[in-house]
Scaffold this active site. Structure first.
Site, PDB file in Angstrom:
ATOM      1  N   ASP A 204       2.840  24.236  35.956  1.00  0.00           N
ATOM      2  CA  ASP A 204       3.725  23.945  37.098  1.00  0.00           C
ATOM      3  C   ASP A 204       3.881  22.430  37.169  1.00  0.00           C
ATOM      4  O   ASP A 204       3.031  21.726  37.697  1.00  0.00           O
ATOM      5  CB  ASP A 204       3.089  24.467  38.416  1.00  0.00           C
ATOM      6  CG  ASP A 204       3.106  25.992  38.536  1.00  0.00           C
ATOM      7  OD1 ASP A 204       2.994  26.498  39.674  1.00  0.00           O
ATOM      8  OD2 ASP A 204       3.195  26.676  37.491  1.00  0.00           O
TER       9      ASP A 204
ATOM     10  N   LYS B 271      10.700  26.173  40.906  1.00  0.00           N
ATOM     11  CA  LYS B 271       9.739  26.333  42.006  1.00  0.00           C
ATOM     12  C   LYS B 271      10.093  25.380  43.135  1.00  0.00           C
ATOM     13  O   LYS B 271      10.499  24.245  42.890  1.00  0.00           O
ATOM     14  CB  LYS B 271       8.341  26.041  41.466  1.00  0.00           C
ATOM     15  CG  LYS B 271       7.201  26.103  42.482  1.00  0.00           C
ATOM     16  CD  LYS B 271       5.840  25.984  41.782  1.00  0.00           C
ATOM     17  CE  LYS B 271       4.713  25.702  42.777  1.00  0.00           C
ATOM     18  NZ  LYS B 271       3.418  25.503  42.129  1.00  0.00           N
TER      19      LYS B 271
ATOM     20  N   LYS C 178       9.951  30.602  42.072  1.00  0.00           N
ATOM     21  CA  LYS C 178       8.671  30.632  42.788  1.00  0.00           C
ATOM     22  C   LYS C 178       8.748  29.805  44.058  1.00  0.00           C
ATOM     23  O   LYS C 178       8.820  28.579  44.006  1.00  0.00           O
ATOM     24  CB  LYS C 178       7.549  30.090  41.889  1.00  0.00           C
ATOM     25  CG  LYS C 178       6.185  30.000  42.600  1.00  0.00           C
ATOM     26  CD  LYS C 178       5.071  29.596  41.647  1.00  0.00           C
ATOM     27  CE  LYS C 178       3.782  29.265  42.415  1.00  0.00           C
ATOM     28  NZ  LYS C 178       2.678  28.863  41.518  1.00  0.00           N
TER      29      LYS C 178
END
Lengths: 483, 280, 315
Positions: free
Chosen positions: C151, C215, C251
């Protein structure tokens, strides 16, 4: 496109136990519920179940109502200060807020619209209308309509079936705030929330005769329109009936406002925010099953983005949940009556035969009740019936344009002039288009937004006068601008 | 017959939605017109004023953003709560000022109705005072009234409740937040009104109430650089010039009013005019 | 690199690509998200949504005070969220700082959690303020230690000052470091980007650059994953699929604290990108406290009465 969703939403029904519907109703005259006659059934259009029996008001009922309204006006209401009148309206607003869930359920059962809409839109707006107009009652001298504005006297009000409670609020609130008393006839297929409203009037201790409700059909409405004891008429409904009323009152001194039909253009320019425009199109024509006078029923799409928008629109339409209006997840409810359903079918059949291309969102329609799948017609031109006549259902006609002026010209090319939509991210273009469009309500980058402070009404054959805001008050005050 | 001892109320300030005592620890005596002891309300200090201004400033952005409908409903709720407690207010007015019960009843009635009147202005004032200006060019030009910010007010000595309403409601209807100095001799109405405010969904800091001496608090209100306007209706005419002079450092808008009219709302609003071209 | 044929890697072509995107009307997006939040999900659909949400949770600990003990406890919870009920599925992944990856991976394998992935935050998370060399090394360390998911954060300073090509190039480089071992999630920190237009732009930029997932947030800045922001990102992946036939995951992270919030997210997915996205390979929820609320709601559905926090484990 049209896939079956794997995240199935289980049924989420609102409880019917919130309302208690009597097997039979009369009228509300002189502060009391009185017996009626010549009853006819009112049904739930989603199930065809009979909900109750409604009285068909005749001459004696209308006479009694007008008499009660006149008495209340002369002896009580016209003598009361605006301050005190306003406090009754505030009470009504607050009680409507308290009983809002009950009103929402009843409206959905009687009208067929989704509970989410009656709960989140119809009922809150109705209460807000009373709250807003309550504050005008003691401020009329500030409305810019003269220093000592006077009411007409007795107002006869006839309302349609598409937003039964909201249309009642739009009529009764300003009338009372301005000092009139009323005789109101709800639509034939949707009288129940008006009769519940009468209970609210009693709970608010509104003086007897200030609000009178006479149920019935077109003949009842005609009796009200033609009654010599009525000083002012307010009508919302079809242009056809509006013209009949205008003709009937022409030789009289009656003041009249009309809120009639529309065939609004929803214009999408190539520089619009596309996803929000698609939502605006969907909201414009499928909100309330398209039973909306100001519905965006003509999509006027800039040709350069037509394919992209139509593909997104079809994908979005496939997600519209059609079904049981009492289910909290339903987006599109039942068509209000068999009669209306037949009208929609007739006009869409005309669309087919005139060469437009029909596409409907795939959905499972229930067996009983009156239903129509959300539908669009592409390849529509101004000469098609479905581009000129109001369908009053979930049917969108799609036309294209090349230059902005062409879009405006197509939008204006109609005897109607109630509303229009403009979608563009460019501010000056939005303002330019709003200046060019001949319509009483223009929504830019939004659609179907209503507020008690915002005047609503149409140009041309969409009617006379405005409702809401300072401009809407003038209809209920005597001699403000014209005779 | 039992001689029950009643529980007497302690009167405190109302700042940021809470009821603190004055940070100075001082009180003063309130006696009835005939000299009977009634209460020891707080004698507010300049630091209390400072705290109130901080609270009012913090609350102003959110209060201003609330819809006109929401503001109107909150003002109407104040009326509902006041009406529900009329007896308490009538008793207090009679006790402190020793006017007749009938007179006190009328003042409370007028106060409730006054709140309702102001409530109804919330969603109308900009329709009346705003304008679409027909400028000589292809521009949309519109004027809208907007809130000023934090306003301080000095409520009149009498009427202690109705005068207080006029010092609060028109100011907040316009989206401002307010710090009001209550009547010195008759502060009970104001302190009890704080209870009404606390039960009416008014966000903390929108209305703040101080009790104390005008001579002490007024100069600090006048000179405070984070107060945008001042309503000196409750101040004797002789003091006006002095106050106006003291308020010039940040060009405070300083006014005094005689009546209840929409002008009181507009006085503490600013007019904003916006231009935008019309064209492709 | 082909970048799906959408850009050629030059600044000019990136500018053209980003400039062709339609804007987002904030009020309209807010209204659409608010309408979808009124969906009433009950009974069987609620039960399904709860279990699905559990499998989508990236169970997270990203604190300066993290220790091996804390991380191991998190891993145990990730594999078996409810020790008294083996029917509760494992979560999607655990999410930790890169120096905890080895500990996490080892412990998961020890307790039968081979199916639970380890996601590492990287590129000078959360601020993104470090040299490219440091960011690359950060990522390499995590991948070498066994992270199957990275991430990364974008350089918001570069984005907000219009240096999009720098943002793009960073993503391309990190994607290269991930290779075939790890999938790449690109964090925008939408709270700092502020406008929905920026979120849309960042989404299309990241997807063209090779993101496997986009995300919302680091969870360290509020506002984090608001409904309209997630809506805009879901619309972007939907549109990207129409352009390229490739599905990119989404996400949301931060601010999703209870079951109601999680279900609202699933509704957004369902009615925006579509049901194909309703699986952990395309939708994850970055959360920590959420898991226990999902468990308590699950208990209520099974037992019929409201649960107490005493009946779920604190870690």
């Amino acid at each position: 496109m049209g896939e079956k969703l794997s995240f199935e939403y289980a049924p989420a029904p609102e409880s019917r136990a919130l309302v208690s519907i009597k097997p039979k109703y009369g009228h509300f005259i002189g502060g009391k519920f009185v017996a009626g006659s010549k009853h006819f059934p009112t049904i739930n259009p989603a199930t065809e179940e009979v909900l109750s029996q409604i009285a068909r008001g005749g001459k004696s009922d209308v006479d009694a109502a007008v008499k009660a309204a006149r008495k209340a006006y002369t002896t009580t209401w016209s003598k009361m200060s605006g301050k005190e009148r306003g406090k009754y309206l505030f009470r009504i607003a607050r009680i409507m807020q308290e009983r809002s869930r009950e009103f929402a359920v009843l409206e959905t059962l009687d009208n067929g619209k989704p509970i989410r809409e009656s709960r989140d839109v119809d009922v809150p707006l109705s209460a807000a209308h009373f709250f807003y107009h309550a504050g005008w009652a003691d401020k009329l001298e500030y409305a810019g309509l003269g220093t000592t504005p006077k009411a007409h006297g007795v107002a006869g009000q006839i309302i349609p079936w598409n937003f039964p409670l909201l249309m009642l609020a739009w009529k009764v609130a300003p009338a009372l705030a301005a000092g009139n008393t009323v005789v109101l006839k709800p639509a034939e297929t949707t009288s129940l929330t008006a009769l519940l409203f009468a209970e609210v009037c009693q709970q608010a201790e509104l003086p007897a005769g200030v609000v009178n409700i006479v149920t019935g059909d077109g003949s009842t409405g005609a009796l009200i329109v033609n009654h010599p004891g009525i000083d002012k008429i307010a009508f919302t409904g079809s242009t056809e009936v509006g013209k009949i009323i205008a003709r009937a009152v022409a030789p009289t001194n009656k003041s009249v406002t009309l809120e009639l039909g529309g065939k609004a253009a929803n214009i999408i320019f190539e520089d619009a925010a596309i996803d929000e425009s698609v939502e605006g199109i969907v909201n414009g024509i499928f909100f309330n099953q398209g039973h909306v006078c100001c519905a965006g029923s003509r999509l006027i799409l800039q040709e350069s983005i037509a394919d992209e928008v139509l593909e997104k629109l079809k994908n979005r339409m496939a997600k519209i949940r059609v079904g049981d209006p009492m289910d909290k997840n339903t987006d599109l409810g039942a068509i209000n009556s068999k009669e209306q359903l037949l009208k929609i079918r007739e006009l869409t059949a005309a669309g087919d035969s005139e060469g437009a291309e029909r596409w409907s969102a795939p959905c499972d329609l229930p067996g009983k009740g009156f239903w129509f799948a959300p539908t669009i017609f592409t390849g529509v031109t101004q000469a098609h019936r479905i581009a000129r006549e109001e369908i009053f259902g979930p049917v969108l006609s799609v036309l294209t344009f090349r230059t902005p002026q062409e879009g405006i010209d197509k939008a204006n090319n109609t005897p109607f002039g109630l509303s229009a939509g403009i979608w563009s991210e460019k501010g000056s273009k939005v303002l330019w288009a709003s200046q060019q469009l001949r319509a009483g309500v223009i929504w830019a980058n939004t659609f179907n937004k209503f507020d008690p402070t915002s005047p609503f009404g149409g140009y041309k054959e969409s009617g006379w006068g405005r409702e809401g805001g300072r401009h809407g008050l003038s209809a209920y005050l005597k001699g403000v601008s014209h005779e | 017959m039992s001689n029950r001892i009643d529980v007497k109320k302690t009167y405190k300030l109302f700042i940021n939605g809470a009821f603190p005592r004055t940070e100075s620890g001082r009180t003063y005596e309130v006696k009835s017109a005939k000299g009977v002891f009634i209460a020891n309300p707080c004698l507010a200090s300049r630091k209390d004023l400072k705290d109130a201004v901080v609270a009012a400033r913090a609350a102003q952005h959110g209060w201003n953003k609330a819809t006109a409908y929401n503001k109107g409903q909150i003002l109407y709720r104040l009326a509902e709560m006041l009406e529900g407690r009329r007896t308490q207010f009538v008793d207090e007015i009679v006790t402190v000022t020793e006017v007749s019960k009938a007179k006190a009843e009328k003042e409370v009635t007028d106060s409730v109705d006054r709140l309702v009147w102001y409530a109804g202005w919330s969603d109308k004032i900009s329709s009346l005072s705003g304008a679409l200006n027909p400028v000589a060019g292809p521009y949309y030009n519109f004027t809208i009234p907007e809130s000023m910010g934090v306003i301080a007010a000095i409520a009149p000595e009498t009427p202690s409740l109705l005068g207080l309403i006029d010092s609060i409601a028109p100011i907040i209807v316009g989206g401002n937040t307010v710090i009001v100095l209550a009547s010195t001799k008759a502060p009970l109405s104001a302190m009890s009104f704080a209870e009404v405010i606390a039960t009416s969904d008014v966000p903390a800091g929108v209305i703040n109430i101080l009790t104390g001496k005008k001579d002490e608090i007024t100069p600090w209100m006048a000179s405070h650089m984070d107060i945008d306007g001042l309503d000196i209706s409750g101040l004797g005419g002789k003091k006006h010039a002095e106050v106006k002079s003291a308020g010039t450092e940040n060009l405070k808008r300083i006014y005094s009013f005689k009546n209840a009219d929409p002008g009181r709302i507009l006085a503490f609003m600013e007019n904003k005019t916006v231009w935008h071209p019309i064209g492709l | 690199m082909s970048f799906y044929g959408l850009v050629d890697g030059t600044e000019a072509s990136l500018k053209k690509y980003l400039g062709s995107l339609s804007g987002v009307d904030q009020v309209g997006a807010d209204a659409r998200a608010a309408m979808l939040a009124t969906r009433s999900i009950k009974t069987t659909s609620k039960r399904w949504a709860i279990d699905t949400a559990i499998t989508m949770v990236d169970l997270t600990t990203l604190e300066g005070a993290d220790t091996p003990g804390k991380v191991k406890a998190l891993c145990t919870k990730a594999v078996r969220p409810d020790p008294t009920d083996s029917s509760v599925p494992s979560v999607g992944a655990v999410c930790v700082y890169n120096d905890m990856v080895k500990i996490a991976r080892t412990h998961l394998d020890l307790i039968g959690g081979q199916h639970v992935g380890v996601a590492a935050v990287s590129t000078a998370f959360p601020s993104g303020r470090a040299s490219m060399e440091v960011k690359i090394q950060d990522t390499k360390d995590a991948v070498d230690a066994g992270a199957s998911e990275i991430d990364m954060v974008i350089d918001r300073g570069a984005f907000l000052s219009g240096r999009y090509i720098e943002v793009f190039d960073e993503i391309v480089k990190i994607r290269e470091v991930c290779g075939t071992q790890a999938h790449l999630k690109v964090i925008f920190e939408t709270g700092e980007l502020v406008t929905y237009d920026n979120v849309r732009k960042a989404s299309f930029l990241a997807m063209a650059a090779g993101a496997d997932f986009i995300k919302t947030s680091t969870g360290k800045v509020a506002p984090a994953a608001t409904a309209p922001v997630v809506l805009v990102m879901l619309e972007a992946v939907r549109d990207f699929y129409a352009m390229t036939q490739v599905r990119i995951g989404v996400k949301p992270a931060g601010g999703i604290r209870n079951t109601k919030d999680a279900i609202k997210q699933l509704v957004l997915v369902n009615e925006t990108a579509g049901p194909e996205w309703l699986k952990p390979s395309l939708f994850r929820i970055g959360a920590s406290a959420l898991l226990n609320d999902l468990l308590m709601q699950r208990m209520k559905m099974d037992d019929g009465y409201y649960a107490s926090p005493q009946y779920v484990t604190i870690d």
